[in-house]
Design an enzyme around this catalytic site. Sequence first.
Site, PDB file in Angstrom:
ATOM      1  N   SER A   1       5.770   8.127  -5.707  1.00  0.00           N
ATOM      2  CA  SER A   1       5.722   7.928  -7.156  1.00  0.00           C
ATOM      3  C   SER A   1       4.795   8.972  -7.756  1.00  0.00           C
ATOM      4  O   SER A   1       3.952   9.548  -7.043  1.00  0.00           O
ATOM      5  CB  SER A   1       5.177   6.520  -7.462  1.00  0.00           C
ATOM      6  OG  SER A   1       4.859   6.364  -8.834  1.00  0.00           O
TER       7      SER A   1
ATOM      8  N   TYR B   1      -0.745  -0.497  -6.157  1.00  0.00           N
ATOM      9  CA  TYR B   1       0.477   0.301  -6.178  1.00  0.00           C
ATOM     10  C   TYR B   1       0.157   1.772  -5.931  1.00  0.00           C
ATOM     11  O   TYR B   1       0.790   2.425  -5.096  1.00  0.00           O
ATOM     12  CB  TYR B   1       1.175   0.127  -7.530  1.00  0.00           C
ATOM     13  CG  TYR B   1       2.490   0.849  -7.647  1.00  0.00           C
ATOM     14  CD1 TYR B   1       3.649   0.304  -7.118  1.00  0.00           C
ATOM     15  CD2 TYR B   1       2.573   2.072  -8.302  1.00  0.00           C
ATOM     16  CE1 TYR B   1       4.866   0.960  -7.224  1.00  0.00           C
ATOM     17  CE2 TYR B   1       3.787   2.741  -8.416  1.00  0.00           C
ATOM     18  CZ  TYR B   1       4.930   2.174  -7.879  1.00  0.00           C
ATOM     19  OH  TYR B   1       6.134   2.846  -7.993  1.00  0.00           O
TER      20      TYR B   1
END
Length: 251
Positions: A146, A159
């Site tokens: 990401s 995350y």
Amino acid sequence: MPSPQRFTGKVAFVTGAASGIGRAAALAFAREGAEVAIADRDEAALEQVRAEMAGTGAAVLPIRCDVSRPAAVEAAVAGTVARFGRLDCAFNNAGVENRAAPVHAIELDEWDRILDINLRGTFVCMKHEIAQMLRQGGGVVVNTSSGAGVRGVAGGASYAASKHAMIGLTKSAALDYAKANIRVNAILPGNIATPMMDRFTGGDIQKAIDREPVGRLGKPEEIAEAVLWMSSDLGAFVTGAAIAVDGGWSL
């Protein structure tokens, strides 16, 4: 323009295939000639994707699989090989977003949930995928990290930690298998129009659009095209890369 059949004779395995980026990649592999195993823990949504893929003429194997369960991952990879005979392209895309909270307020169970799925799940997938690729003499692995893998995210420590770690895992594995004809890369999506983005923003998509320098969300198909490039012969000299496809968000 690349050939529409650049994956003819190839077998692809896609996790998190029931929606978003995984769905787009599974469809793209099928349209370009691959036989495709699609894995996800949402069996009903997986069946919908399988039905969509039927129109491509590709052979499709849906597999219910929770990547946080190692035995399920091992069975999914083994089932793919049993059905199709080999595994050429693995796209480890399954992942979840965290419940937003500053570090001191993150519960240990929530931390473990994110790391178990995003990082440990990817590792276990790679472990079994690469073992098969070694047996057959090569293959390609692409992991979904990401933009949060290269920058901080307020309220998103678990995350971001999982996605940062995934890049280190990818780079290390690339070195481990560079001479074994196995390439390992990571794709770093930005703010993409997916169900995960809807959940993360609470439905206020404009928040995500405002973060994008290009002024729009990315499309799952744009990420899928980058994944297919990395998985194809056009990306044959690319390994250990962490490629951002994010409209400039991580700059």
